[in-house]
Structure formats: structure tokens, C-alpha cells
Design an enzyme around this catalytic site. Structure first.
Site, PDB file in Angstrom:
ATOM      1  N   HIS A  19       0.652  -1.096   0.012  1.00 18.68           N
ATOM      2  CA  HIS A  19      -0.032   0.198   0.044  1.00 18.68           C
ATOM      3  C   HIS A  19       0.816   1.167  -0.049  1.00 18.68           C
ATOM      4  CE1 HIS A  19       0.056  -0.162   4.457  1.00 18.68           C
ATOM      5  NE2 HIS A  19       0.338   1.019   4.339  1.00 18.68           N
ATOM      6  N   ASP A  49       0.204  -7.571   1.543  1.00 24.82           N
ATOM      7  CA  ASP A  49       0.563  -6.127   1.725  1.00 24.82           C
ATOM      8  C   ASP A  49       2.119  -5.849   1.618  1.00 24.82           C
ATOM      9  OD1 ASP A  49       0.109  -3.451   1.751  1.00 24.82           O
ATOM     10  OD2 ASP A  49       0.158  -3.448   3.790  1.00 24.82           O
ATOM     11  N   SER A 126       4.523   2.837   7.767  1.00 24.31           N
ATOM     12  CA  SER A 126       4.288   1.824   6.920  1.00 24.31           C
ATOM     13  C   SER A 126       5.400   1.130   6.280  1.00 24.31           C
ATOM     14  CB  SER A 126       2.998   1.774   5.955  1.00 24.31           C
ATOM     15  OG  SER A 126       2.120   2.038   6.606  1.00 24.31           O
TER      16      SER A 126
END
Length: 176
Positions: A19, A49, A126
Site C-alpha cells: 500500500h 501487503d 508503514s
């Protein structure tokens, strides 16, 4: 957008979250010392992911992270999360502990089994490493619960990620 990543090989491979790079037309990697490289998306796996980038750093010695096992983590174990919160505070370290070792979380209809952590996680974290007290990467920071929740972050366990990383490096996109 901005995110974080982990250098996983001296050849220039870097793991981050899918992402973080989804839809990107150009990717730049900035090391903690400020050196920047154009990065290439080697491949990704939407389900987990995970994405793998590559930088051509053959004339630049990279510091490679040591990957550790996530299977033996226990609730209450101390951890550190390193990332780039807000896309401008690179190298930020937050401390916390393992809150759960196999939390099943549904994100956009995709169910993932993740490590739940108490270390603060913010936009930009992230893709960054989750590190145990031995200095080993035991997870890849992935997300946090928002909208009124505090101290509930999640990381992809290293044990599952390593298999996916190796497949992406060898074959490209795991989603093909």
C-alpha cells in the site's frame, strides 16, 4: 506519499508495504544519511501487503537488516518500530510490546494474521521494521486502527514475509 522500508540484501533489495507503493509512477528511496536512489518495483503481493523494491547501490555499502523469527514472539515482549512518520521524520524509533501474536484483521475484505503492537504507528511508518531486543527484524509495520483507537498497531510477521519476499525476488509479482 511516503513510507518506510527495510534493506534486506547488500544487492539493494528493500521490503516495504504494497500500500506504500501502490499506484506510484516513480519511487525514491532516501537512506537515513540522506542519500537518495531511484527505486524500481521488483514485485508485490496484494494479499500480504508486501512489496519489494530494488536500488542500484553497487558503489555504496548498504547496511542490511538481520531478519529474525517471529514464531517465538510472546505477548508482553519488548519491541521497537522504526519509521518515517508523516513522511518527514525519518528514523523515528518508538517502543512498545507485542500485544497479540496472531491477530486476524480484515482490511478491505482481505483477512490477514498480524502481530498486534503497542508501539505508536503513524502514517509514514508503514513498511518499516519491527525489531526485537536482539536487534532482529521480526515484522514489517503495516497499519494502525484509527478513529478513536490509541496504541493499536499491526505488523506483518517476519516468518510469513520471508517466504513471500523470496518468491517476489525470484519470480516477480506474487499476484500474477
Amino acid at each position: 506519499g511516503a513510507g518506510s522500508g527495510v534493506i534486506i540484501s547488500a544487492e539493494g533489495y528493500i521490503v516495504t508495504n504494497y500500500h506504500v507503493v501502490e499506484g506510484a509512477t516513480a519511487i525514491t528511496v532516501r537512506l537515513s544519511n540522506g542519500t537518495e536512489f531511484a527505486a524500481f518495483l521488483v514485485g508485490f503481493d496484494v494479499q500480504s501487503d508486501i512489496a519489494v523494491l530494488w536500488i542500484n547501490a553497487e558503489k555504496y555499502p548498504l547496511t542490511v537488516a538481520t531478519l529474525g523469527a517471529s514464531f517465538d514472539l510472546v505477548v508482553g515482549e519488548d519491541i521497537l518500530a522504526i519509521g518515517n512518520p508523516m513522511g518527514s521524520l525519518g528514523g523515528t524509533v518508538t517502543e512498545g510490546m507485542i500485544s497479540a501474536t496472531a491477530r486476524r484483521i480484515s482490511v478491505g475484505g482481505n483477512v490477514m494474521t498480524l502481530l498486534q503492537i503497542s508501539a505508536p504507528v503513524n502514517p509514514g511508518n508503514s513498511g518499516g521494521p519491527l525489531i526485537n531486543t536482539k536487534g532482529e527484524v521480526v515484522g514489517v509495520v503495516s497499519m494502525k486502527l484509527a478513529n478513536g483507537y490509541e496504541g493499536i498497531g499491526f505488523a506483518i510477521p517476519s516468518d510469513g514475509a520471508v517466504e513471500i519476499l523470496e518468491a517476489i525476488i525470484e519470480f516477480g509479482n506474487a499476484d500474477n
